[in-house]
Design a protein around this motif. Structure first.
Motif: not given
Length: 131
Positions: A40-42, A70-78, A84-86
């Protein structure tokens, strides 16, 4: 304590949150490379200040972050969506004098060059200024 430090402290206090993203991977803007995903990048977008009365009738200074991303960077959408939900559930309500208001989230896109998904989660945050 900065707002970014406060956010990291609130995140670190939730065991299910740090199971998804350790607090060490909640970062301020910077040239981050080769971080293990998800992270996460703030981004503090827009700030204003105001004054209110407390329960004793004293005037208290507040800093209001009208938009804090809050930018969530992840390997997959799920996996990004789970983080993001957390964020939405962890940062809900008053956390020791810092008030979080969830504004929504959006899928920013996928970067096929590096195979990452980006989901932005927006908040309005009000914090008491002590000095």
């Amino acid at each position: 304590m900065t707002i970014e430090e406060r956010i990291r402290e609130v995140w670190a206090a939730d065991a299910t949150a740090i199971a998804l993203v350790p607090a060490s991977r909640v970062k301020v803007p910077g040239n981050w490379q080769n971080l293990t995903r998800p992270y996460i990048i703030l981004y503090p977008i827009a700030e204003s200040s105001t004054h209110v009365h407390d329960s004793c009738g004293s005037i208290v200074a507040l800093r209001v972050w009208e938009f804090f991303q809050f930018s969530v960077i992840a390997d997959s959408y799920p996996s990004g969506k789970a983080v993001a939900e957390k964020c939405r559930t962890v940062f809900n309500g008053n956390k020791s004098g810092t008030q979080f208001f969830y504004r929504g989230q959006r899928w920013v896109g996928r970067d096929d060059t590096v195979n990452v998904e980006h989901i932005a989660v927006d908040f309005r945050i009000a914090e008491i200024l002590t000095a």
